[in-house]
Design an enzyme around this catalytic site. Structure first.
Site, mmCIF file in Angstrom:
data_model
loop_
_atom_site.group_PDB
_atom_site.id
_atom_site.type_symbol
_atom_site.label_atom_id
_atom_site.label_comp_id
_atom_site.label_asym_id
_atom_site.label_seq_id
_atom_site.Cartn_x
_atom_site.Cartn_y
_atom_site.Cartn_z
ATOM 1 N N ARG A 15 0.834 -1.211 0.000
ATOM 2 C CA ARG A 15 0.000 0.000 0.000
ATOM 3 C C ARG A 15 0.864 1.254 0.000
ATOM 4 N NH1 ARG A 15 -0.540 4.691 2.829
ATOM 5 N NH2 ARG A 15 -0.199 3.534 4.773
ATOM 6 N N ASP A 16 1.570 1.493 1.080
ATOM 7 C CA ASP A 16 2.348 2.723 1.229
ATOM 8 C C ASP A 16 3.488 2.785 0.215
ATOM 9 O OD1 ASP A 16 3.198 5.108 2.249
ATOM 10 O OD2 ASP A 16 3.889 4.339 4.159
ATOM 11 N N HIS A 207 6.487 4.259 12.754
ATOM 12 C CA HIS A 207 6.527 4.233 11.290
ATOM 13 C C HIS A 207 7.567 5.261 10.841
ATOM 14 C CE1 HIS A 207 4.228 3.820 7.326
ATOM 15 N NE2 HIS A 207 5.034 4.851 7.088
ATOM 16 N N HIS A 209 10.522 6.913 8.355
ATOM 17 C CA HIS A 209 11.048 7.073 7.005
ATOM 18 C C HIS A 209 12.559 7.287 7.117
ATOM 19 C CE1 HIS A 209 7.347 7.865 4.343
ATOM 20 N NE2 HIS A 209 6.952 7.253 5.447
ATOM 21 N N CYS A 240 9.534 9.825 -0.441
ATOM 22 C CA CYS A 240 8.915 10.939 0.256
ATOM 23 C C CYS A 240 8.646 12.075 -0.733
ATOM 24 C CB CYS A 240 9.821 11.432 1.379
ATOM 25 S SG CYS A 240 9.163 12.870 2.227
ATOM 26 N N ASN A 249 10.169 5.161 3.119
ATOM 27 C CA ASN A 249 10.016 4.226 4.232
ATOM 28 C C ASN A 249 11.292 3.443 4.524
ATOM 29 O OD1 ASN A 249 7.026 4.272 4.885
ATOM 30 N ND2 ASN A 249 6.967 3.912 2.681
#
Length: 300
Positions: A15-16, A207, A209, A240, A249
């Site tokens: 997803r991300d 979470h 990055h 990003c 990520n």
């Protein structure tokens, strides 16, 4: 160091990681990839998003993917749910867990969701109620906890207020996001100590990055303070948008390597996981930022 014996990795790559990719990954490729991830020992895979297809074309096949993947018992297959329409679509294809999202900073929230923070709560509550009535767990993402590309510093009091509100609408766990990769270990310690004091540490995930190469250092601080749940994206997928050319990520396999080398169990087989990382790198036809992937390719 006082570290947990076991940590849960929640894989958000499908997803991300894919949502901003220019190259469309076909439904068949997504299904094959997620099936590989299911075989790696992961207990949680975020499969897709039920945001309107025109906003995220890369994930426009969310229903088809959920209908075609081979589900493993013991694996939670979740999706990002923006509103009640998305929730209804998700329930039709048997999504296991709902994820709702908002930002800790006002400007980012308005740009990302097109609503003020205050106006977002009612939408998320509606989604959470829909999920809970269908006996689904609801997870929360809070973005820009450690810094915002528009507003700069984000108030820790505001973060705690948002967390309190999300817990009150039925979210069981909140993933605190370093959306633009600006967090440092000292700041991470401050944030975790504050939310831990207020709500307990077991209700939070981190979470990170890796935009500035700080993700693993920040992870270590989280581990030392008792955090046992971390999000990661296979291959380091997910650039990003606010730091052009920078990685996004943290790569799940880099996170796994560190955890395993420190004697922390994850239940994930690193070799199997790297196979899935190689697969998606080949599909996207570009080099991904994962260190472990580079090492594995160099040795092959």
């Amino acid at each position: 160091m006082n570290l947990p014996k076991r940590v849960t990795l929640k894989e958000v790559g499908p997803r991300d990681g894919l949502q901003n990719e220019k190259k469309f990954v076909t439904t068949e490729q997504k299904v094959e990839w997620i099936n590989q991830l299911s075989e790696s020992g992961l207990s949680h895979i975020e499969v897709s998003s039920f945001v309107h297809p025109k906003w995220i074309p890369a994930l426009s096949d969310a229903e088809q993917v959920f209908q075609q993947i081979h589900r493993h018992s013991g694996v939670t297959y979740s999706a990002l749910i923006p509103n009640i329409k998305g929730a209804e679509r998700a329930l039709q294809v048997g999504v296991d867990e709902f994820a709702v999202f908002m930002s800790a900073s006002e400007t980012h929230n308005r740009k990302n969701i097109n609503k003020s923070i205050e106006d977002t709560y009612s939408v998320l509550k509606e989604v959470a109620n829909e999920g809970k009535s269908a006996r689904k767990n609801v997870r929360g993402y809070v973005s820009t906890v450690f810094g915002c590309p528009y507003d700069g510093h984000v108030s820790l009091e505001e973060v705690k207020k948002i967390c309190d509100k999300l817990f009150s609408i039925g979210v069981y766990e909140i993933s605190l996001g370093d959306t633009i990769g600006v967090a440092n270990p000292q700041q991470v310690e401050e944030v975790i100590k504050e939310v831990k004091k207020e709500f307990g540490v077991d209700r939070f995930a981190l979470h990170f990055h890796d935009t500035r190469g700080m993700a693993l250092a920040n992870t270590l601080v989280g581990l030392q303070l008792g955090v046992k749940i971390f999000d990661g994206s296979i291959g380091g997928l997910g650039g990003c948008p606010y730091a052009k050319g920078a990685s996004g990520n943290v790569a799940s396999e880099d996170l796994l390597f560190m955890l395993h080398e420190m004697g922390i169990e994850t239940g994930v087989d690193a070799k199997s996981f790297l196979k899935a990382a190689t697969f998606i790198e080949d599909v996207l036809q570009k080099t991904l930022p994962s260190h472990q992937l580079k090492i594995a390719e160099g040795m092959s």
